[in-house]
Design an enzyme around this catalytic site. Structure first.
Site, short mmCIF file in Angstrom:
data_model
loop_
_atom_site.label_atom_id
_atom_site.label_comp_id
_atom_site.label_asym_id
_atom_site.label_seq_id
_atom_site.Cartn_x
_atom_site.Cartn_y
_atom_site.Cartn_z
N ASN A 16 0.82 -1.19 -0.24
CA ASN A 16 -0.12 -0.03 -0.05
C ASN A 16 0.80 1.20 -0.07
O ASN A 16 0.46 2.42 -0.05
CB ASN A 16 -0.77 0.02 1.35
CG ASN A 16 -0.40 -0.08 2.43
OD1 ASN A 16 0.84 -0.86 2.63
ND2 ASN A 16 -0.74 0.62 3.54
N ARG A 17 2.10 1.04 0.18
CA ARG A 17 2.94 2.34 0.19
C ARG A 17 4.54 2.09 -0.33
O ARG A 17 4.84 0.75 -0.03
CB ARG A 17 2.96 2.94 1.42
CG ARG A 17 3.14 2.47 2.66
CD ARG A 17 2.81 2.80 4.15
NE ARG A 17 3.46 2.05 5.33
CZ ARG A 17 4.50 2.05 5.85
NH1 ARG A 17 5.57 2.84 5.38
NH2 ARG A 17 4.91 1.35 6.81
N GLY A 18 5.20 3.16 -0.37
CA GLY A 18 6.64 2.98 -0.49
C GLY A 18 7.12 2.06 -1.65
O GLY A 18 6.43 1.79 -2.55
N ILE A 19 8.21 1.13 -1.48
CA ILE A 19 8.67 0.07 -2.24
C ILE A 19 7.64 -0.97 -2.59
O ILE A 19 7.40 -1.10 -3.73
CB ILE A 19 9.93 -0.47 -1.31
CG1 ILE A 19 10.98 0.49 -1.52
CG2 ILE A 19 10.39 -1.87 -2.47
CD1 ILE A 19 12.23 -0.06 -0.85
N ARG A 39 -2.26 -3.44 6.17
CA ARG A 39 -2.99 -3.48 7.65
C ARG A 39 -3.83 -2.54 7.55
O ARG A 39 -5.07 -2.48 8.11
CB ARG A 39 -1.97 -3.35 8.57
CG ARG A 39 -1.26 -4.49 8.93
CD ARG A 39 -0.23 -4.42 10.04
NE ARG A 39 0.63 -3.31 10.04
CZ ARG A 39 1.65 -2.79 10.95
NH1 ARG A 39 1.71 -3.51 12.02
NH2 ARG A 39 2.65 -2.08 10.79
N GLY A 82 7.60 -4.93 6.46
CA GLY A 82 8.54 -4.82 7.32
C GLY A 82 8.30 -3.55 8.21
O GLY A 82 7.77 -2.42 7.84
N TYR A 145 16.96 -5.11 13.04
CA TYR A 145 16.56 -4.94 11.70
C TYR A 145 17.66 -5.55 10.88
O TYR A 145 17.08 -6.55 9.88
CB TYR A 145 16.62 -3.47 11.39
CG TYR A 145 15.83 -3.29 9.82
CD1 TYR A 145 14.67 -3.29 9.39
CD2 TYR A 145 16.82 -2.84 8.70
CE1 TYR A 145 13.92 -3.16 8.23
CE2 TYR A 145 16.37 -2.60 7.78
CZ TYR A 145 14.98 -2.64 7.48
OH TYR A 145 14.59 -2.22 5.94
N LYS A 149 16.78 -8.97 8.46
CA LYS A 149 17.11 -9.01 7.11
C LYS A 149 18.34 -9.72 6.36
O LYS A 149 17.87 -10.41 5.18
CB LYS A 149 17.56 -7.43 6.62
CG LYS A 149 16.18 -6.43 6.75
CD LYS A 149 15.02 -6.97 6.01
CE LYS A 149 14.04 -5.91 6.04
NZ LYS A 149 12.59 -6.14 4.96
#
Length: 239
Positions: A16-19, A39, A82, A145, A149
């Site tokens: 839904n957003r960003g990358i 979400r 993430g 993080y 990853k």
């Protein structure tokens, strides 16, 4: 693509957003039928949005059922969702560590586990895990993080060992500093400091990440599996 992309269904978590949104838009442009999990909010135009939390297996069960009922069997999954909870190690709470690992690594596991059933049956599939330069290079204040990853690399390679003979590939894309709302909020001095670390001298764009995902999802990348592709302007080279 040598096989009609229109016959393929892609599921992008956190689309839904960003990358994640850029990836969903690119796959739509490539001709895929695309679903995104979120979400809250919704994915880009011409995608199906399903409400799901990658830390909640039951919500993912329902999401995958909905996607396959409305669009068809999932053939490509992009585990992108993430979170971060950055702080120095000595100040990091157990909950801060667990929450990030459970979302970033555990969420990828839960999503992929539910999506591979259709891939195994079709004997064709693409699993693409969105990691970070932080997972390879290491970043102070991001022990949780970075660990989550880095774990995606081992996860992709285990999948490759298990499912490579069934026409299923699993690869990792590791973005570096990417233009986003978060980087836009940094002051000029901080942005300049970060850019000095990047051989390319600039941040990347979400669309540059999406282009690599598009290629990994295509037939052209059928013989690539268990690989880590950095998209970071040279920041983490050698790691």
């Amino acid at each position: 693509m040598s096989t009609a992309a229109a016959d393929r269904v892609a599921l992008v978590t956190g689309g839904n957003r960003g990358i994640g949104r850029a990836i969903a838009e690119r796959l739509v442009a490539d001709g895929y039928r695309v679903a995104v999990t979120a979400r809250s909010g919704s994915g880009p135009a011409n995608t199906l949005t399903v409400t799901a939390d990658v830390t909640d297996g039951a919500s993912l069960d329902e999401a995958v059922r909905t996607v396959e009922a409305e669009l068809g069997p999932v053939t490509t999954v992009v585990a992108n969702a993430g979170i971060t909870k950055d702080t120095l190690l000595m100040r990091m709470s157990d909950d801060d560590f667990s929450a990030v690992v459970d979302t970033n690594l555990g969420g990828a596991f839960r999503t992929v586990k539910r999506a591979i059933k259709s891939m195994i049956k079709a004997r064709r599939g693409r699993i693409i895990l969105v990691s970070s330069v932080s997972g390879l290079f290491g970043v102070a204040g991001q022990a949780n993080y970075s660990a989550s990853k880095a774990g995606l690399v081992g996860f992709a390679r285990a999948i490759t060992r298990e499912l490579g003979g069934r026409g299923i590939t699993a690869n990792v894309v590791a973005p570096g500093f990417i233009e986003s709302d978060m980087t836009a909020e940094l002051d000029d001095a901080t942005q300049a400091t970060y850019r000095k670390q990047i051989p390319a001298g600039r941040y990347g764009s979400p669309e540059e990440i999406a282009a690599v995902v598009s290629w990994l999802a295509s037939d052209e990348a059928a013989y690539i599996s268990g690989a880590v592709i950095p998209v970071d302007g040279g920041l983490g080279m050698g790691h």
